[in-house]
Design a protein around this motif. Structure first.
Motif, PDB file in Angstrom:
ATOM      1  N   VAL A 138       0.826  -1.201   0.000  1.00 54.10           N
ATOM      2  CA  VAL A 138       0.000   0.000   0.000  1.00 54.10           C
ATOM      3  C   VAL A 138       0.867   1.260   0.000  1.00 54.10           C
ATOM      4  CG1 VAL A 138      -1.859   1.215   1.191  1.00 54.10           C
ATOM      5  CG2 VAL A 138      -1.716  -1.277   1.318  1.00 54.10           C
ATOM      6  N   THR A 139       1.934   1.250   0.808  1.00 55.51           N
ATOM      7  CA  THR A 139       2.835   2.386   0.923  1.00 55.51           C
ATOM      8  C   THR A 139       4.278   1.906   0.975  1.00 55.51           C
ATOM      9  OG1 THR A 139       2.901   2.405   3.348  1.00 55.51           O
ATOM     10  CG2 THR A 139       1.070   3.585   2.294  1.00 55.51           C
ATOM     11  N   ARG A 140       5.214   2.856   1.098  1.00 52.48           N
ATOM     12  CA  ARG A 140       6.637   2.531   1.251  1.00 52.48           C
ATOM     13  C   ARG A 140       6.887   1.705   2.502  1.00 52.48           C
ATOM     14  NH1 ARG A 140      10.342   5.367  -1.856  1.00 52.48           N
ATOM     15  NH2 ARG A 140       9.564   7.231  -2.947  1.00 52.48           N
ATOM     16  N   TYR A 141       6.005   1.821   3.464  1.00 55.72           N
ATOM     17  CA  TYR A 141       6.169   1.121   4.747  1.00 55.72           C
ATOM     18  C   TYR A 141       6.417  -0.370   4.543  1.00 55.72           C
ATOM     19  CZ  TYR A 141       4.961  -0.507   9.465  1.00 55.72           C
ATOM     20  OH  TYR A 141       4.977  -1.091  10.708  1.00 55.72           O
ATOM     21  N   GLY A 142       5.728  -0.959   3.556  1.00 54.66           N
ATOM     22  CA  GLY A 142       5.850  -2.394   3.333  1.00 54.66           C
ATOM     23  C   GLY A 142       7.194  -2.847   2.813  1.00 54.66           C
ATOM     24  N   PHE A 143       8.050  -1.893   2.447  1.00 53.43           N
ATOM     25  CA  PHE A 143       9.391  -2.227   1.968  1.00 53.43           C
ATOM     26  C   PHE A 143      10.470  -1.585   2.837  1.00 53.43           C
ATOM     27  CE2 PHE A 143       6.782  -2.195  -2.047  1.00 53.43           C
ATOM     28  CZ  PHE A 143       6.751  -3.578  -2.198  1.00 53.43           C
ATOM     29  N   ASP A 144      10.091  -1.227   4.060  1.00 55.00           N
ATOM     30  CA  ASP A 144      11.002  -0.529   4.955  1.00 55.00           C
ATOM     31  C   ASP A 144      11.836  -1.535   5.747  1.00 55.00           C
ATOM     32  OD1 ASP A 144      12.261   1.090   6.848  1.00 55.00           O
ATOM     33  OD2 ASP A 144      10.560   2.469   6.951  1.00 55.00           O
ATOM     34  N   GLN A 145      13.135  -1.465   5.572  1.00 51.75           N
ATOM     35  CA  GLN A 145      14.050  -2.411   6.220  1.00 51.75           C
ATOM     36  C   GLN A 145      13.983  -2.343   7.732  1.00 51.75           C
ATOM     37  OE1 GLN A 145      18.047  -3.236   4.560  1.00 51.75           O
ATOM     38  NE2 GLN A 145      18.853  -2.309   6.422  1.00 51.75           N
ATOM     39  N   LYS A 146      13.851  -1.140   8.286  1.00 49.84           N
ATOM     40  CA  LYS A 146      13.878  -1.012   9.748  1.00 49.84           C
ATOM     41  C   LYS A 146      12.651  -1.639  10.405  1.00 49.84           C
ATOM     42  CE  LYS A 146      11.824   3.628  10.315  1.00 49.84           C
ATOM     43  NZ  LYS A 146      11.639   4.019   8.901  1.00 49.84           N
ATOM     44  N   ALA A 150      11.319  -6.982   3.600  1.00 49.30           N
ATOM     45  CA  ALA A 150      12.245  -7.029   2.475  1.00 49.30           C
ATOM     46  C   ALA A 150      12.162  -5.707   1.729  1.00 49.30           C
ATOM     47  CB  ALA A 150      11.894  -8.186   1.547  1.00 49.30           C
ATOM     48  N   THR A 151      13.314  -5.142   1.405  1.00 49.86           N
ATOM     49  CA  THR A 151      13.328  -3.886   0.667  1.00 49.86           C
ATOM     50  C   THR A 151      13.085  -4.148  -0.814  1.00 49.86           C
ATOM     51  OG1 THR A 151      15.699  -3.952   0.195  1.00 49.86           O
ATOM     52  CG2 THR A 151      15.022  -2.979   2.311  1.00 49.86           C
ATOM     53  N   ARG A 152      12.810  -3.097  -1.542  1.00 52.00           N
ATOM     54  CA  ARG A 152      12.590  -3.227  -2.985  1.00 52.00           C
ATOM     55  C   ARG A 152      13.860  -3.724  -3.683  1.00 52.00           C
ATOM     56  NH1 ARG A 152       9.166   1.684  -5.462  1.00 52.00           N
ATOM     57  NH2 ARG A 152       8.348  -0.024  -6.716  1.00 52.00           N
ATOM     58  N   GLU A 153      15.010  -3.268  -3.205  1.00 45.47           N
ATOM     59  CA  GLU A 153      16.282  -3.692  -3.785  1.00 45.47           C
ATOM     60  C   GLU A 153      16.541  -5.170  -3.499  1.00 45.47           C
ATOM     61  OE1 GLU A 153      19.570  -3.749  -5.998  1.00 45.47           O
ATOM     62  OE2 GLU A 153      18.129  -2.089  -5.865  1.00 45.47           O
ATOM     63  N   ALA A 160      12.300 -10.346  -8.141  1.00 41.61           N
ATOM     64  CA  ALA A 160      10.910  -9.945  -7.867  1.00 41.61           C
ATOM     65  C   ALA A 160      10.711  -8.452  -8.113  1.00 41.61           C
ATOM     66  CB  ALA A 160      10.524 -10.276  -6.434  1.00 41.61           C
ATOM     67  N   GLY A 161       9.637  -8.107  -8.790  1.00 39.66           N
ATOM     68  CA  GLY A 161       9.244  -6.723  -8.946  1.00 39.66           C
ATOM     69  C   GLY A 161       8.507  -6.258  -7.703  1.00 39.66           C
ATOM     70  N   SER A 162       8.342  -4.952  -7.578  1.00 37.23           N
ATOM     71  CA  SER A 162       7.613  -4.396  -6.431  1.00 37.23           C
ATOM     72  C   SER A 162       6.776  -3.222  -6.896  1.00 37.23           C
ATOM     73  CB  SER A 162       8.587  -3.963  -5.326  1.00 37.23           C
ATOM     74  OG  SER A 162       9.545  -3.040  -5.832  1.00 37.23           O
ATOM     75  N   TYR A 163       5.693  -2.983  -6.184  1.00 37.43           N
ATOM     76  CA  TYR A 163       4.774  -1.913  -6.588  1.00 37.43           C
ATOM     77  C   TYR A 163       4.164  -1.273  -5.356  1.00 37.43           C
ATOM     78  CZ  TYR A 163       0.819   0.503  -8.764  1.00 37.43           C
ATOM     79  OH  TYR A 163      -0.087   1.460  -9.170  1.00 37.43           O
ATOM     80  N   ILE A 164       4.196   0.060  -5.313  1.00 31.47           N
ATOM     81  CA  ILE A 164       3.556   0.826  -4.249  1.00 31.47           C
ATOM     82  C   ILE A 164       2.352   1.542  -4.853  1.00 31.47           C
ATOM     83  CG2 ILE A 164       3.830   2.748  -2.632  1.00 31.47           C
ATOM     84  CD1 ILE A 164       6.810   2.082  -2.539  1.00 31.47           C
TER      85      ILE A 164
END
Length: 345
Positions: A138-146, A150-153, A160-164
């Motif tokens: 839904v937001t950047r939160y779902g890819f936040d390492q802290k 799992a991060t987008r990188e 794997a692709g990623s989408y916000i």
């Protein structure tokens, strides 16, 4: 829908890349050319600019993971496009829907048998174990390492692709409109090469909303209170009152206005009982999020504030997924308009 989330555990180890996860079988040059020709014919590769990152897809994803994020927009969009067979793990669900059969369809989707973290979402190691080729957040939160995700990188490194989703880049849905629902549909249409389906859904929605808006054009715009049923998100008695975002766009198209639009600059307003009591509320929209009886909550509020015009006229409606980002905003516009302007519709 963006809500307060409990803090997740920090990452404990660095990403371990597996050769088998990233590798591919060797093919000869002729095979490469045949594959490229087939991909081109099918409309691939497709590249999207998503929150400042280029995401390229050489074929339609077949192992999609839908993160929770307190949303149902992403999974509902995939279902509306007929892509349910592409989902290997879904963590979204409202428990109910304005679309017949949708809640049951969501409930039947695989969850990946994942142990969720403290934020009720998929932690990094579990995500990588699902072997996704596309992850929706839904937001950047779902890819936040802290927060243990799992991060987008990291996802990119395992193929794997990623989408916000729209307006999720800054985790600020206060600027969201119905157009963002259409953008989500279009983006998924491009990624999965079902753009024709997406455009048909968008055209039908636009037609339905335009018809309703035309019927209520020129009518007085009642002041509407919109809030989530039995949900606490702050320190005051009324902390789940919607102030800004896509819901205001829906209200406007239905011939209404938000009674608490100026109460906050964020999506939700955290209001005292006194503030709510002092505001004229002509109509009430209660959004159910996993609440089996939102009507009981609506009636409780009307009884608690008998001075409201809404209470005197028993003017309320209960809704769920159609009131937020997703493929069914036209249903919300129609239902709200019928409540506010029954004679016009």
């Amino acid at each position: 829908m963006s809500m307060k989330r409990p803090a997740a555990t920090a990452l404990a180890a660095t990403l371990c890349l597996l050769t088998a996860a990233c590798g591919s079988s060797p093919v000869d040059k002729a095979g490469d050319e045949t594959t490229e020709a087939a991909a081109s014919k099918a409309g691939y590769p497709v590249t999207l600019d998503n929150c400042g990152q280029k995401q390229t897809f050489d074929k339609a994803p077949s192992r999609v993971v839908v993160m929770n994020g307190a949303s149902v927009a992403e999974v509902s969009t995939l279902l509306a496009l007929g892509l349910q067979d592409k989902i290997v793990a879904n963590q979204q669900g409202y428990g109910m829907s304005e679309v017949p059969g949708r809640a049951a369809a969501i409930k039947k989707l695989p969850t990946g048998d994942v142990k969720l973290n403290e934020a009720y979402d998929i932690p990094r190691e579990a995500m990588l174990g699902l072997r996704p080729d596309l992850v929706l957040s839904v937001t950047r939160y779902g890819f936040d390492q802290k927060n243990g995700f799992a991060t987008r990188e990291q996802l990119k490194q395992v193929g794997a692709g990623s989408y916000i989703s729209p307006q999720g880049c800054d985790d600020d849905p206060s600027k969201m409109t119905v157009a963002d629902s259409y953008r989500l549909l279009r983006d998924m249409g491009k990624i999965f090469n079902v753009g024709d389906r997406a455009e048909k859904l968008i055209a039908a929605s636009e037609k339905n909303i335009a018809a309703v808006s035309e019927k209520v054009k020129g009518e007085k715009k009642p002041k509407v209170m919109v809030l989530f049923s039995n949900m606490s998100m702050g320190g005051n008695d009324f902390s789940s009152v919607v102030s800004r975002g896509i819901i205001n766009d829906i209200l406007a198209r239905a011939g209404g206005s938000n009674a608490f639009e100026d109460a906050a600059k964020t999506t939700f307003a955290d209001l005292s009982k006194e503030k709510v009591a002092a505001t004229d509320v002509d109509a009430l929209v209660v959004i159910a999020y996993n609440d089996p009886n939102p009507a009981a909550y609506a009636k409780k509020l009307l009884k608690e504030f008998p001075q409201w015009p809404a209470a005197k006229n028993n003017t309320y409606v209960t809704l769920s997924d159609s009131m937020y980002l997703g493929p069914s905003n036209d249903l919300a516009v129609e239902k709200v308009a019928k409540m506010l302007h029954p004679d016009a519709l």
